[in-house]
Design an enzyme around this catalytic site. Structure first.
Site, PDB file in Angstrom:
ATOM      1  CG  HIS A 197       8.847  -1.483   7.443  1.00 37.23           C
ATOM      2  ND1 HIS A 197       9.417  -2.403   6.607  1.00 37.23           N
ATOM      3  CD2 HIS A 197       9.647  -1.424   8.537  1.00 37.23           C
ATOM      4  CE1 HIS A 197      10.515  -2.896   7.171  1.00 37.23           C
ATOM      5  NE2 HIS A 197      10.678  -2.314   8.331  1.00 37.23           N
ATOM      6  CB  THR A 198       5.601   3.498   3.132  1.00 37.19           C
ATOM      7  OG1 THR A 198       5.688   2.491   2.116  1.00 37.19           O
ATOM      8  CG2 THR A 198       6.864   4.333   3.140  1.00 37.19           C
ATOM      9  CB  CYS A 199       2.760  -1.231   3.884  1.00 35.08           C
ATOM     10  SG  CYS A 199       3.400  -1.479   2.225  1.00 35.08           S
ATOM     11  CG  PHE A 200       2.817  -2.269   8.122  1.00 35.63           C
ATOM     12  CD1 PHE A 200       1.581  -2.901   8.134  1.00 35.63           C
ATOM     13  CD2 PHE A 200       3.863  -2.866   7.436  1.00 35.63           C
ATOM     14  CE1 PHE A 200       1.407  -4.116   7.494  1.00 35.63           C
ATOM     15  CE2 PHE A 200       3.689  -4.076   6.784  1.00 35.63           C
ATOM     16  CZ  PHE A 200       2.465  -4.703   6.813  1.00 35.63           C
ATOM     17  N   PRO A 221       0.806  -1.231   0.000  1.00 35.37           N
ATOM     18  CG  PRO A 221      -0.898  -1.586   1.554  1.00 35.37           C
ATOM     19  CD  PRO A 221       0.407  -2.143   1.094  1.00 35.37           C
TER      20      PRO A 221
END
Length: 869
Positions: A833-836, A538
Site C-alpha cells: 500500500h504505497t500511499c502509507f 499518493p
C-alpha cells in the site's frame, strides 16, 4: 509617575483636555478656509496672547495684567479653531457666556453666530453665567464652528451628546444610562465606517470626533475608579477600533491614525505601558501607519493627504523607542509576538521618512559629520537603538547555540528572534558600515540562525533579507525557506485536479492534463489514476511524477540534453543545431516544443511542492539562468567539456601566436538550419573582426552567451513561465533559485545520492502482526542487505513509489515505513500500500522461499506499479 485610579478626579480630566490639541474643523479638508477673518487671526496672533479688556485691538497691543490685580476676575484660556493659537481672557464670575463671545468677536472678527464654546465636554449657552458653568481660574475652553454651519450636523450632535453623557457619568449624575453612550458611539461608527463613505466625509467625521474631545472623554471615563464606568469606556474604545478595522478598507482605515494616536497619548499619560487597552491602541496605531510614507515627499491616495499630514515622524518615533527599550531591557526578549510586529510597523514609516530626506544619499555616514535637515535627533537615537539591538541579539543567539540541543531548555521567546533580526538588519542598512557589522555578528552564531529558520520560519513571512547571505545557511535551512515560498498543499478532495493516464501515452496525456489546467487548480493538489488499474492515492501520484519526469528529460524526446560526464544532469536543447563544438538533435523537431517546456516547468515545480524526488538534476548553466545570474566559463564545464576545453585553450594560448591569426577566428558562430549552414554574428559586423589576444576574452564570453543563453532563451523563458504558474509569479520563481545553491536544487529534485542504508531503513520501519525478533523479519533484513544498490531502489519503489530518498534519508520521508503480516497464502508475492509506505507479506516458511519471492519483485519491470494503492 502614573496616577492611580482612585486619584483620578475632575481636575485630572481637565488637564487631559488641555493635553489634547484642538484641530480646526473643516467639513471639507481639501477646501480653502471658510472666512477671511479666521485667516487674519492666524496671521496676526500667536499662542497665549493676553487680552484683559474687551477693547483690546486686533493688532495685538494690550496691557498685560495678572489675575491677582483683579481678584474678582477669572483668567481663562480659549483655544481657537486653529490648533496653534490660544487667547487668554478675563471675565467676572457673574458675566454671561455671551460676554466671552463678544470678546472673541472683537479680537478675531469671527461672527458670534459662528462661534461655539466647549467646556468640560459641553457647549456653553449664552444666557448662563461663568459661575453657573463652573468656569474656574485657568480653565481651558475650546472654540469650534457651529453645527449648523457644517454638512454633518447629525455627527456633531451625536458626538456632542456622547461627550456630555460621559462627563455626567464621570460626575456621578443619576438618571444617566450607560447604554446611551454605547448606542451613540455605534450610530456614529455606522455612518462613519459604511462602505460607500466618501474620503472627505470620513475625514470630517473623524475631525468632529476629535474636535469635541471624545477621545479624552472616553479615556477620562476609563480612568474612573468606578468599575462600570471603566468597563464602559474600555468597551467603547475597543468598539471604535474593531469597527474601523472591519468596516474600512486599508487606505480608509489608515485615516483613523490621528484619532488612535490621541488615544495612545492620553492612555500613556494616564495608564501604565503594560495596560491592555493602551497596548491594543498602540498596536492598532501601528497597523494604521505601517506602509504609509509620512515624511517629506510622501504621497497618499487622493483625499487623504490633509488628514495624514497630521501624523509625523515625531509622533511615531516615541513608540519605536518605547518598544526598543522594552526589547533590550533584561537578559531575555521582553516583547510578545504582537509587540515585535508593532515594533516593525512603527519602524517602517520612520525609515521611509529618513530615506525621503533630500540630504539622504543612500546611506548615513558614520560618524555623523553633519546635521540632517530634518529628523536629526531621531536618526542619532535610532543609531543607538541599532547597537543595543545588535548586542542583545548576539547574546540571545549565543544562548540558542548553547541550549538548542537541550530541547527541554528551549525558550519560548526564540520564535521572535528572526523577526527582530530582520528589523535590526533593516535599521543597519541605513548607516554606513552597519550592515557589514550586523552580518559579522551573525557569522559566529550561524548555527543558531540555521536552527531558528528550520524551527520557527513561518509561511507568509518574508525572508528576502537572508538571501544575499545564504552562505551563513546550510541545505536544510535553505530548503525550508524555499518550501515556505511554494504553495501549501491542500487536503480537500473536491479541490484536487483529477488525471486518468494511459501508461502507453504517458507523456502526451500528461501534457494535455497539465498544460490545459488553470494554475490555481494544479496548486490545489492532484489526484492520479492509471487507466485500467485499481491503484489510486499518493503512492500512485509519486510513481507518476517519477515516470513523467523520466520521459520529459529523456534525450530521445529532444527537449533536454544530458551532460556528457553526468547523464543525470540536463539543460535545454536549442532550437537549432550548433556545428561549432557539439552536435545534437534540435528541439525544434517537435512543433509543440515550447509548450512542452512550459509543461516541464509546471511538472518540476509541482514535484518540489509535493516533496517528491524524481532522480533529475539541472546542469549549472540551466540553474543559473533560472536564477537570473550570469554564466561564466567554469559553469559550462559539465554541460559541454569539449566546448569548455576549446574556450580555455583560446584564453591560455600564447598571445603572440593568437595575434598571428593562427586560429582564423572572427566574431561569428555557425549553426545548422534546415540542413544548411548559417553564420550568426556575435555582434554587429562581427564577421570582419579578427579574434586577437586583446579581444579573445570578449570573444569567449560572447560565444558562451550565445551557446548557452541566446540559443535556449525561448526554452528557458517558457520553462520559467510554467514554473512561475505553480509557485505564484516570476518574482517568486527567481527568488527560489536565488535562495538555493545548485547543489541544494539537486538534493531537492534528485534526492540522496548515497547508497540506501539498510540500518537507516530498519531504524525507520515499524511492524504490525510481526515482532522485530520474528524469524521472517530477520530473514527479510538479511536478504535486503544482500541486494545490490539497484535492487534496493526497486524494492523501495515497490514499497513507496520512490526510487530516490530525500537527502536526509528515511528520516526525511513523510512518515515511517511499515511491515504488515498478511494472512494470505505463502505462495503469493508480497503486496504494498504505497500511499502509507506499507509492505505486506505472509509468514513465509523459510528464508529461501522469502528470497525467491523478493527476487521476483525486485526485477525492475515487475516492481514497477505492483502496489495496490
Amino acid at each position: 509617575m502614573k496616577r492611580k485610579l482612585e486619584d483620578y478626579d475632575e481636575e485630572d480630566f481637565l488637564n487631559d483636555l488641555d493635553f489634547v490639541r484642538m484641530r480646526k474643523y473643516d467639513p471639507n479638508p481639501n477646501s480653502a478656509p471658510a472666512t477671511a477673518s479666521t485667516d487674519q487671526f492666524v496671521d496676526q496672533f500667536t499662542r497665549h496672547q493676553r487680552y484683559d479688556e474687551p477693547t483690546a485691538s486686533t493688532s495685538g497691543s494690550s496691557s498685560h495684567l495678572s489675575s491677582s490685580s483683579y481678584p474678582d476676575r477669572i483668567q481663562f484660556f480659549v483655544r481657537m479653531i486653529s490648533q496653534s493659537n490660544t487667547l487668554v481672557l478675563y471675565c467676572k464670575p457673574e458675566d454671561k457666556v455671551k460676554v466671552i463671545h463678544e470678546k472673541i468677536l472683537r479680537v478675531t472678527g469671527i461672527p458670534m453666530m459662528e462661534q461655539r464654546l466647549i467646556y468640560q465636554g459641553r457647549q456653553l449657552q449664552w444666557e448662563h453665567s461663568l459661575a453657573e458653568c463652573m468656569i474656574r481660574n485657568d480653565a481651558s475652553l475650546h472654540l469650534v464652528g457651529r453645527m449648523r454651519s457644517t454638512e454633518h450636523p447629525r455627527v456633531w450632535h451625536l458626538i456632542d451628546e456622547l461627550v456630555s453623557t460621559v462627563y455626567r457619568l464621570f460626575k456621578g449624575e443619576r438618571g444617566v444610562y450607560l447604554k446611551s453612550v454605547e448606542a451613540m458611539l455605534v450610530e456614529f461608527l455606522d455612518v462613519t465606517t459604511k462602505k460607500d463613505i466618501h474620503a472627505n466625509h470620513l475625514a470630517s467625521h473623524l475631525n468632529i470626533f476629535q474636535s469635541l474631545c471624545a477621545p479624552a472623554a472616553l479615556v477620562m471615563l476609563y480612568m474612573s475608579p468606578h468599575k462600570c464606568n471603566k468597563d464602559l469606556a474600555e468597551k467603547s474604545i475597543r468598539t471604535f477600533i474593531t469597527s474601523c478595522k472591519i468596516g474600512l478598507a486599508k487606505p480608509f482605515y489608515s485615516q483613523c491614525a490621528p484619532v488612535m494616536l490621541e488615544f495612545c497619548n492620553l492612555l500613556s499619560r494616564s495608564a501604565a505601558q503594560d495596560d491592555p487597552l493602551y497596548k491594543l491602541c498602540r498596536s492598532s496605531l501601528g497597523s494604521m501607519v505601517e506602509d504609509l510614507r509620512i515624511g517629506r515627499g510622501s504621497r497618499n491616495p487622493d483625499g487623504f493627504n490633509n488628514r495624514m499630514s497630521m501624523i509625523a515622524v515625531k509622533d511615531i518615533f516615541p513608540f519605536v523607542t518605547e518598544l526598543a527599550n522594552k526589547l533590550t531591557d533584561g537578559s531575555g526578549i521582553n516583547l510578545s509576538s504582537n509587540e515585535v510586529r508593532d515594533f516593525a510597523a512603527f519602524l517602517w514609516p520612520v525609515k521611509a521618512a529618513i530615506k525621503d530626506l533630500p540630504d539622504f544619499k543612500g546611506v548615513i555616514p558614520v560618524p555623523m559629520t553633519y546635521t540632517f535637515s530634518c529628523y536629526d535627533d531621531e536618526i542619532k537615537l535610532l543609531f543607538m537603538i541599532l547597537f543595543e539591538l545588535m548586542e542583545k541579539m548576539k547574546k540571545c543567539l549565543d544562548k540558542v547555540k548553547a541550549e538548542m540541543a537541550m530541547e527541554e531548555k528551549e525558550d519560548s521567546e526564540w520564535d521572535q528572534y528572526l523577526a527582530i533580526l530582520k528589523e535590526t538588519r533593516g535599521i543597519a542598512k541605513l548607516y554606513q558600515g552597519a550592515e557589514d557589522m550586523f552580518w559579522s555578528n551573525m557569522k559566529p552564531v550561524d548555527v543558531s540562525l540555521r536552527y531558528l529558520i528550520v524551527r520557527y520560519a513561518k509561511r507568509g513571512e518574508t525572508y528576502k533579507w537572508l538571501i544575499g547571505h545564504k552562505n551563513l545557511l546550510d541545505f536544510e535551512s535553505r530548503r525550508h525557506l524555499v518550501m515556505l515560498l511554494l504553495p501549501e498543499m491542500k487536503d480537500e478532495d473536491e479541490e484536487l485536479h483529477e488525471m486518468l493516464i494511459d501508461r502507453s501515452q504517458l507523456l502526451s496525456e500528461s501534457f494535455n492534463y497539465i498544460s490545459k489546467a488553470k494554475p490555481e487548480n494544479l496548486r490545489g493538489g492532484l489526484f492520479m489514476e492509471f487507466n485500467n488499474e485499481e491503484a489510486t492515492g499518493p503512492g500512485v501520484l509519486r510513481e507518476w511524477f517519477f515516470l513523467v519526469c523520466q520521459e520529459i528529460f529523456n534525450p530521445q524526446n529532444a527537449l533536454f540534453i544530458a551532460c556528457p560526464n553526468d547523464r543525470r544532469r540536463f539543460f535545454p536543447n536549442p532550437e537549432l543545431r550548433s556545428t561549432c563544438f557539439y552536435v545534437f538533435v534540435a528541439s525544434k523537431v517537435d512543433p509543440l516544443h515550447l509548450k512542452y517546456f512550459k509543461f516541464a516547468g509546471r511538472v518540476i515545480a509541482l514535484a518540489l511542492m509535493h516533496k517528491i524526488q524524481v532522480g533529475i538534476m539541472f546542469d549549472r548553466t540551466f540553474f543559473l539562468q533560472l536564477a537570473g545570474l550570469k554564466i561564466s566559463l567554469e559553469d559550462i564545464k559539465d554541460a559541454d567539456p569539449y566546448f569548455y576545453s576549446s574556450c580555455k585553450q583560446i584564453l591560455e594560448m600564447d598571445p603572440v601566436i593568437v595575434d598571428q591569426d593562427v586560429l582564423g577566428l572572427t566574431f561569428v558562430h555557425e549553426i545548422e538550419e534546415l540542413g544548411s549552414m548559417k553564420v550568426v554574428e556575435l555582434f554587429a559586423n562581427g564577421k570582419n573582426i579578427v579574434v586577437n589576444s586583446r579581444n579573445r576574452k570578449e570573444y569567449v564570453e560572447l560565444l558562451i552567451q550565445y551557446r548557452f543563453v541566446t540559443s535556449v532563451a525561448k526554452q528557458v523563458v517558457k520553462f520559467a513561465k510554467g514554473y512561475a504558474d505553480i509557485v505564484g509569479d516570476e518574482k517568486i520563481q527567481k527568488l527560489i533559485f536565488k535562495t538555493l545553491e545548485s547543489e541544494d536544487h539537486d538534493g531537492m529534485l534528485h534526492g540522496s545520492e548515497s547508497i540506501i542504508s539498510v540500518e537507516d531503513w530498519k531504524l525507520h520501519t515499524e511492524y504490525n502482526g510481526y515482532e522485530e525478533t520474528d524469524p521472517q523479519i530477520n530473514w527479510f533484513w538479511k536478504i535486503v542487505e544482500e541486494m545490490t544498490a539497484e535492487q534496493r531502489k526497486v524494492l523501495l519503489f515497490f514499497w513507496t513509489s520512490l526510487k530516490h530518498l530525500p537527502v536526509d534519508g528515511f528520516g526525511g520521508l513523510a512518515s515511517k515505513l511499515y511491515i504488515y503480516k498478511s494472512n494470505e497464502s505463502t505462495n503469493l508475492l508480497p503486496s504494498t500500500h504505497t500511499c502509507f509506505y506499507r509492505i505486506c507479506f505472509p509468514a513465509y516458511p523459510s528464508m529461501a522461499v522469502m528470497r525467491q519471492r523478493l527476487n521476483i519483485i525486485t526485477q525492475d519491470h515487475v516492481g514497477c506499479s505492483f502496489g495496490t494503492w
